[in-house]
Motif scaffolding. Structure first.
Motif, PDB file in Angstrom:
ATOM      1  N   GLY A 150      -6.732   1.027  -2.136  1.00 12.55           N
ATOM      2  CA  GLY A 150      -8.100   1.124  -1.638  1.00 12.55           C
ATOM      3  C   GLY A 150      -8.811   2.332  -2.229  1.00 12.55           C
ATOM      4  O   GLY A 150      -8.461   3.477  -1.928  1.00 12.55           O
TER       5      GLY A 150
ATOM      6  N   TYR B 217      -3.536   0.921   1.343  1.00 12.33           N
ATOM      7  CA  TYR B 217      -4.346   0.321   2.406  1.00 12.33           C
ATOM      8  C   TYR B 217      -3.822  -1.078   2.676  1.00 12.33           C
ATOM      9  O   TYR B 217      -4.094  -2.004   1.912  1.00 12.33           O
ATOM     10  CB  TYR B 217      -5.814   0.298   1.975  1.00 12.33           C
TER      11      TYR B 217
ATOM     12  N   GLN C 286     -11.079  -2.687  -3.085  1.00 16.41           N
ATOM     13  CA  GLN C 286      -9.690  -2.948  -2.722  1.00 16.41           C
ATOM     14  C   GLN C 286      -9.045  -3.855  -3.760  1.00 16.41           C
ATOM     15  O   GLN C 286      -9.589  -4.905  -4.105  1.00 16.41           O
ATOM     16  CB  GLN C 286      -9.607  -3.585  -1.335  1.00 16.41           C
TER      17      GLN C 286
ATOM     18  N   LEU D   7      -9.686   5.055  10.868  1.00 14.17           N
ATOM     19  CA  LEU D   7      -9.607   6.193   9.961  1.00 14.17           C
ATOM     20  C   LEU D   7     -10.802   7.121  10.148  1.00 14.17           C
ATOM     21  O   LEU D   7     -10.658   8.348  10.205  1.00 14.17           O
ATOM     22  CB  LEU D   7      -9.548   5.689   8.515  1.00 14.17           C
TER      23      LEU D   7
ATOM     24  N   TRP E  16     -17.494   3.287  -3.370  1.00  9.87           N
ATOM     25  CA  TRP E  16     -16.111   3.097  -3.797  1.00  9.87           C
ATOM     26  C   TRP E  16     -15.926   3.333  -5.291  1.00  9.87           C
ATOM     27  O   TRP E  16     -14.850   3.753  -5.728  1.00  9.87           O
ATOM     28  CB  TRP E  16     -15.614   1.704  -3.415  1.00  9.87           C
TER      29      TRP E  16
ATOM     30  N   VAL F 224      -4.192   6.387  -1.124  1.00  5.59           N
ATOM     31  CA  VAL F 224      -4.889   5.150  -1.498  1.00  5.59           C
ATOM     32  C   VAL F 224      -4.267   3.882  -0.926  1.00  5.59           C
ATOM     33  O   VAL F 224      -4.872   2.810  -1.032  1.00  5.59           O
ATOM     34  CB  VAL F 224      -4.999   5.009  -3.038  1.00  5.59           C
TER      35      VAL F 224
ATOM     36  N   LYS G 254     -10.873   3.878   0.570  1.00  9.69           N
ATOM     37  CA  LYS G 254      -9.921   4.433   1.532  1.00  9.69           C
ATOM     38  C   LYS G 254      -9.403   5.782   1.046  1.00  9.69           C
ATOM     39  O   LYS G 254      -9.313   6.753   1.816  1.00  9.69           O
ATOM     40  CB  LYS G 254      -8.779   3.448   1.728  1.00  9.69           C
TER      41      LYS G 254
ATOM     42  N   LEU H 142     -12.104   8.383   1.552  1.00 10.01           N
ATOM     43  CA  LEU H 142     -12.296   8.739   2.954  1.00 10.01           C
ATOM     44  C   LEU H 142     -11.183   9.671   3.442  1.00 10.01           C
ATOM     45  O   LEU H 142     -11.404  10.532   4.293  1.00 10.01           O
ATOM     46  CB  LEU H 142     -12.325   7.480   3.822  1.00 10.01           C
ATOM     47  N   GLN H 143      -9.991   9.506   2.895  1.00  7.46           N
ATOM     48  CA  GLN H 143      -8.861  10.338   3.292  1.00  7.46           C
ATOM     49  C   GLN H 143      -8.965  11.757   2.732  1.00  7.46           C
ATOM     50  O   GLN H 143      -8.515  12.711   3.382  1.00  7.46           O
ATOM     51  CB  GLN H 143      -7.553   9.718   2.801  1.00  7.46           C
TER      52      GLN H 143
ATOM     53  N   GLN I 209     -15.602  -1.944  -0.630  1.00  8.84           N
ATOM     54  CA  GLN I 209     -14.526  -0.980  -0.453  1.00  8.84           C
ATOM     55  C   GLN I 209     -13.672  -0.731  -1.683  1.00  8.84           C
ATOM     56  O   GLN I 209     -12.905   0.229  -1.708  1.00  8.84           O
ATOM     57  CB  GLN I 209     -13.643  -1.431   0.714  1.00  8.84           C
TER      58      GLN I 209
ATOM     59  N   PHE J 158     -12.295   0.267   8.776  1.00 15.10           N
ATOM     60  CA  PHE J 158     -12.126   1.709   8.604  1.00 15.10           C
ATOM     61  C   PHE J 158     -12.473   2.506   9.858  1.00 15.10           C
ATOM     62  O   PHE J 158     -12.467   3.742   9.830  1.00 15.10           O
ATOM     63  CB  PHE J 158     -12.986   2.217   7.448  1.00 15.10           C
TER      64      PHE J 158
END
Length: 479
Positions: free
Chosen positions: A198, A193, A170, A233, A139, A191, A201, A204-205, A168, A230
């Protein structure tokens, strides 16, 4: 192929866990595959004090409110780019927490700065060098592809490696205006979340490929039990997800040359381990009674199954074993182990904290290493155990399941077993695994075969580096 790696810790400069070992070993492992990897990391005090003659090659007048420089330096074979931003990284505590063990309140800003710097380097910040691909870790670096999406490096491929999806990055929505991202980045496609920001997050996207540090963990994180929220996702990104098991630096972890141990040895000279066993026993104050020495080198946390291990300490001692523990973590678990050590003088010892040289001696002198993790993305200590003839006893999860061949009857008969697996993570299952280990230990030929077979295991980066190089090439080929 020119690759920028981005990591919040890199061995041997700074280490809190396996991420540092991977970030430190991967560049050299990739070099034979035609990959030149430069590694961007924060300029913590411990890092800045170790650097020799760094050169400023770029920087910012205002990086989230502060001046910052990008320094280039070679350190023990690593080609480093160091983000020198004292207001962000010159702290008295560790990389992520203060002396009281609390997260720095501006961690969002500190690691956004690392990610933004990586994105700017990808976009041409440095006049003398520009990567073709970016590889980010966890992260702390995961905002890099988000910044790249909205900057001049849009279109450059990014690989994101998850070392532990439980962490993560967050933060509350109030931090978003401070991240220098456009308003549209605060959306489910980037971002946002569950109303928060995130970091992982967002990565990952937007990353072109997502890897985990073992094939089994790549499958486990698709489930509610291991996905930590997650899993949905990740399922949508299944075609971009893969698992590549970690290797270890076999030049640092080599019982034939290791300067941290009492006597060097190899697969054909296992009897020399006795000198290390004696040195380990002396360090932990063990008596001279016979029986196997079990060791633990771990954070003392629920994830690592240390509460389960605490339940079986008396069983280990009652069956003639000894236990050496090196680690720190949850205060209640630390207390449980210290209390057990006081209850079993001469049979159990504990060193609180982390000690790199001692961890080498423990692998060289103990008979078996216990790793009862509830989840383990890859794990490195079991790989060190294989390398040193310290038989791993592991939970059947993640990278532990991928790297240890259980000593069941078939594997023993085929002479391929390298350790003991158990499932589920419970005191009853661990006791059963320990009974199997005690039985094997009382058969010297069987135990020696387990050690020898483990030491034959390829725990190097060779195969994994080849897979990373292939992944990089495939992403570049897509244009």
């Amino acid at each position: 192929m020119e690759v920028l790696s981005v990591a919040s810790e890199v061995f041997p400069l700074v280490k809190t866990g396996g991420l540092a070992d991977v970030a430190g070993a991967l560049p050299a492992a990739l070099n034979p595959h035609g990959v030149r990897m430069r590694t961007l990391m924060p300029g913590y005090p411990i890092v800045m004090h170790k650097l020799k003659k760094p050169q400023k090659i770029g920087g910012f007048d205002n990086l989230f409110g502060y001046p910052a420089s990008v320094l280039a330096v070679d350190h023990e074979g690593l080609d480093l780019l160091v983000l020198d931003a004292p207001e962000l990284f010159d702290r008295d505590g560790g990389p992520y927490v203060d002396k009281a063990g609390l997260d720095y309140t501006d961690n969002f800003r500190r690691f956004a700065a690392l990610s933004l710097t990586a994105a700017e380097i990808a976009g041409g910040l440095l006049p003398s060098w520009k990567p073709e691909l970016v590889h980010v870790h966890d992260w702390q670096a995961a905002l890099t592809p988000v910044y790249m999406r909205f900057g001049p490096a849009h279109g450059m491929p990014v690989v994101l490696t998850i070392h532990n999806i439980a962490f993560q990055g967050q933060f509350g929505p109030e931090v978003f205006p401070q991240l220098a991202l456009p308003p549209e980045a605060f959306s489910i496609s980037f971002v946002e979340y569950f109303g928060d920001v995130g970091f992982l997050k967002g990565g990952l996207q937007t990353a072109n490929a997502v890897t985990t540090v073992s094939p089994s963990y790549a499958q486990e994180i698709l489930t509610p039990e291991f996905g930590m929220g997650f899993e949905g996702l990740l399922t949508t990104r299944l075609s971009h997800l893969s698992g590549i098991v970690n290797g270890i630096d076999t030049s640092v972890w080599d019982p034939q040359t290791d300067t941290h141990i009492a006597e060097n040895y190899g697969p054909t000279s296992l009897k020399k381990r006795e000198s290390n066993r004696k040195a380990l026993s002396a360090h932990f104050g063990f008596d001279n009674t016979p029986g196997p020495i079990f060791c633990v080198v771990s954070r003392l946390t629920w994830q690592k199954g240390m509460d389960v291990l605490a339940e079986v300490i008396d069983d280990i001692v009652d069956n003639g074993g000894k236990l050496a523990v090196l680690g720190s973590g949850d205060p209640s678990l630390e207390s449980a182990f210290l209390t057990a050590a006081a209850r079993h003088p001469g049979r159990m010892g504990m060193v609180t904290g982390y000690n790199e040289p001692l961890s080498h001696l423990m692998q060289a002198g103990a008979d078996a290493i216990l790793i009862p993790s509830r989840f383990e993305p890859c794990g490195l200590t079991q790989l060190y155990g294989l390398r040193y003839g310290c038989v791993p006893i592991v939970a059947h999860t993640g990278g532990l399941a991928d790297t240890i061949i259980d000593a069941n009857e078939a594997a023993l008969a085929a002479k391929v077993a390298t350790g003991f697996q158990f499932s589920p993570v419970s005191a009853a299952s661990l006791r059963q695994a320990l009974r199997r280990a005690f039985t094997a230990y009382r058969q010297p030929k069987v135990w020696a075969r387990l050690q020898a077979q483990g030491m034959k295991s390829d725990v190097s980066w060779d195969l994994s580096a080849h897979r990373y190089a292939d992944l990089y090439s495939s992403l570049l080929a897509k244009g």
